[in-house]
Design a protein around this motif. Structure first.
Motif, PDB file in Angstrom:
ATOM      1  N   LEU A 255      64.128  16.204  57.807  1.00 26.71           N
ATOM      2  CA  LEU A 255      63.890  17.672  57.321  1.00 26.71           C
ATOM      3  C   LEU A 255      62.343  17.991  57.517  1.00 26.71           C
ATOM      4  CD1 LEU A 255      65.651  16.935  53.761  1.00 26.71           C
ATOM      5  CD2 LEU A 255      66.230  18.748  55.384  1.00 26.71           C
ATOM      6  N   PHE A 256      61.670  16.924  57.700  1.00 26.41           N
ATOM      7  CA  PHE A 256      60.379  17.211  58.061  1.00 26.41           C
ATOM      8  C   PHE A 256      59.902  18.398  59.006  1.00 26.41           C
ATOM      9  CE2 PHE A 256      55.877  16.233  59.725  1.00 26.41           C
ATOM     10  CZ  PHE A 256      55.251  16.480  58.361  1.00 26.41           C
ATOM     11  N   GLU A 257      60.627  18.110  60.200  1.00 25.65           N
ATOM     12  CA  GLU A 257      60.081  19.109  61.288  1.00 25.65           C
ATOM     13  C   GLU A 257      60.766  20.531  60.971  1.00 25.65           C
ATOM     14  OE1 GLU A 257      61.426  19.185  65.931  1.00 25.65           O
ATOM     15  OE2 GLU A 257      61.099  17.199  65.137  1.00 25.65           O
ATOM     16  N   ARG A 258      61.901  20.566  60.366  1.00 26.61           N
ATOM     17  CA  ARG A 258      62.453  21.718  59.918  1.00 26.61           C
ATOM     18  C   ARG A 258      61.377  22.400  58.933  1.00 26.61           C
ATOM     19  NH1 ARG A 258      67.275  22.665  55.546  1.00 26.61           N
ATOM     20  NH2 ARG A 258      66.603  24.852  54.984  1.00 26.61           N
ATOM     21  N   ILE A 259      60.848  21.959  57.935  1.00 25.27           N
ATOM     22  CA  ILE A 259      60.244  22.641  57.032  1.00 25.27           C
ATOM     23  C   ILE A 259      58.671  22.822  57.462  1.00 25.27           C
ATOM     24  CG2 ILE A 259      59.238  20.368  55.690  1.00 25.27           C
ATOM     25  CD1 ILE A 259      59.949  21.914  53.152  1.00 25.27           C
ATOM     26  N   SER A 260      58.313  22.006  58.464  1.00 22.51           N
ATOM     27  CA  SER A 260      56.994  21.902  58.970  1.00 22.51           C
ATOM     28  C   SER A 260      56.757  23.530  59.798  1.00 22.51           C
ATOM     29  CB  SER A 260      56.696  21.012  60.065  1.00 22.51           C
ATOM     30  OG  SER A 260      56.503  19.912  59.294  1.00 22.51           O
ATOM     31  N   GLY A 261      58.178  23.778  60.499  1.00 25.69           N
ATOM     32  CA  GLY A 261      58.134  25.148  61.111  1.00 25.69           C
ATOM     33  C   GLY A 261      58.355  26.520  60.435  1.00 25.69           C
TER      34      GLY A 261
END
Length: 369
Positions: A255-261
């Motif tokens: 989920l980290f990459e998704r929310i970082s974007g």
């Protein structure tokens, strides 16, 4: 140099909220002519940089003792703190031990004190969530059961202890020590414009802090929270100081990459006290699962949504700005906050910045021969 014949008081610090609670008391006691004071850092908070930042922010000296326990399971951590602190007590023989809050080290050091016959006091006593699945609730219950002196922050804490048949002679309401910390640092907080780093406007963003296992350790639940945060950013930018545990779980669940974007979503490293309060005090709302932030939001008058089923600080619901919300109604709760002007309320009684003085006076009375 103070005489070694003066009563020695140990202040126990473990996790970041403890640092904020002991700081005002340390500064009062270090100036007193009737006692000596030493800081004991158990090392329970495993991120040394975060711990060091809080000590610097709060003008605390290097701890007299650092037990270096670090992160383990609740049981192992409690046991290791007990063993390490017992050796310190054998060497130093304090007259009083002051434990604060509800972390594992709070209970561990209280147990050492009681077993050794050292008078022990609990600052922030009497708080109850009613949820015995929370390790913190067990720590609170057991610590209050064994300590000699119980300093409470609010009337509901007094009532909890009364219902548990606690001897009234052990209980003294002193107020909320966290407010002392805020007042002690108010000038620096007001000069700290953390939000400007992100091109944000005062009162036009949300601050999010999440770290509890019940919120971040379950993939389905954490995904639902991320969905809600993404929706929030369409009408309110978010600044999210990221706890190491939360970051680990976001990465584990992809989920980290998704929310970082996400546009208008700002992950940042954990902040020191002054920087965080500079950020929180100018937010439109705070979303958290922390305990202390509920109190700070109440004091500074910022709407707070607490992502939990219960709170050990119900006075923040009845006299403050706090509301309990669940993950499925989070977006609606945010809409409700944004459509309503924040109500200005008087802080609860004894939340006045003078708690450390009351605690010190209580200690002095109890140190008398």
């Amino acid at each position: 140099m103070k005489s070694t014949e003066l009563p020695l008081i140990h202040l126990i610090a473990a996790a970041r909220p403890n640092f904020m609670k002991i700081a005002p008391l340390y500064h009062v006691l270090s100036k007193a002519d009737w006692c000596r004071v030493e800081l004991v850092h158990t090392g329970q908070h495993y991120d040394a940089n975060m711990s060091d930042a809080f000590f610097r922010d709060l003008d605390l000296p290097t701890p007299d003792y650092h037990l270096g326990v670090g992160g383990h399971s609740n049981i192992e951590q409690t046991a290791q703190v007990m063993l390490a602190y017992d050796r310190v007590c054998e060497e130093t023989k304090p007259s009083w031990i002051v434990v604060v809050g509800d972390v594992n080290s709070t209970l561990a050091c209280a147990l050492v004190g009681v077993q050794r016959g050292i008078r022990t006091a609990h600052l922030e006593a009497g708080l109850r969530s009613g949820d015995r699945h929370m390790p913190e609730e067990i720590n609170r219950l057991l610590t209050d059961a064994i300590c000699d002196l119980l300093w409470t922050p609010s009337p509901d804490a007094d009532e909890n202890l009364r219902l548990e048949n606690t001897d009234p002679a052990r209980v003294e309401r002193v107020g909320n020590i966290m407010i002392d910390t805020y007042e002690m640092m108010r000038d620096r907080i007001q000069k700290t414009l953390t939000y400007c780093r992100f091109g944000l406007n005062e009162g036009k963003y949300a601050v999010v802090t999440l770290h509890r296992p019940s919120n971040v350790d379950d993939k389905s639940r954490l995904t639902t929270i991320v969905d809600a945060l993404e929706t929030m950013t369409s009408f309110l930018p978010i600044v999210f100081p990221l706890h190491p545990r939360t970051k680990k779980m976001l990465e584990r669940f992809m989920l980290f990459e998704r929310i970082s974007g996400i546009t208008d979503f700002h992950f940042i490293e954990p902040l020191g006290y002054v920087e965080f309060m500079g950020l929180a005090s100018r937010a439109r709302l705070i979303l958290t699962d922390s305990g202390g932030i509920q109190e700070e939001a109440t004091y500074i008058g910022i709407p707070c949504l607490t992502l939990r089923e219960n709170t050990e600080r119900p006075i923040t619901l009845t006299e403050g700005t706090n509301r309990l919300v669940d993950i499925f109604t989070l977006t609606e709760a945010v809409d409700d906050v944004l459509s309503t002007e924040p109500a200005r309320k008087t802080p609860p009684a004894l939340w006045d910045g003078n708690t450390a003085e009351r605690v010190a006076n209580s200690l002095r009375r109890n140190c008398a021969p």
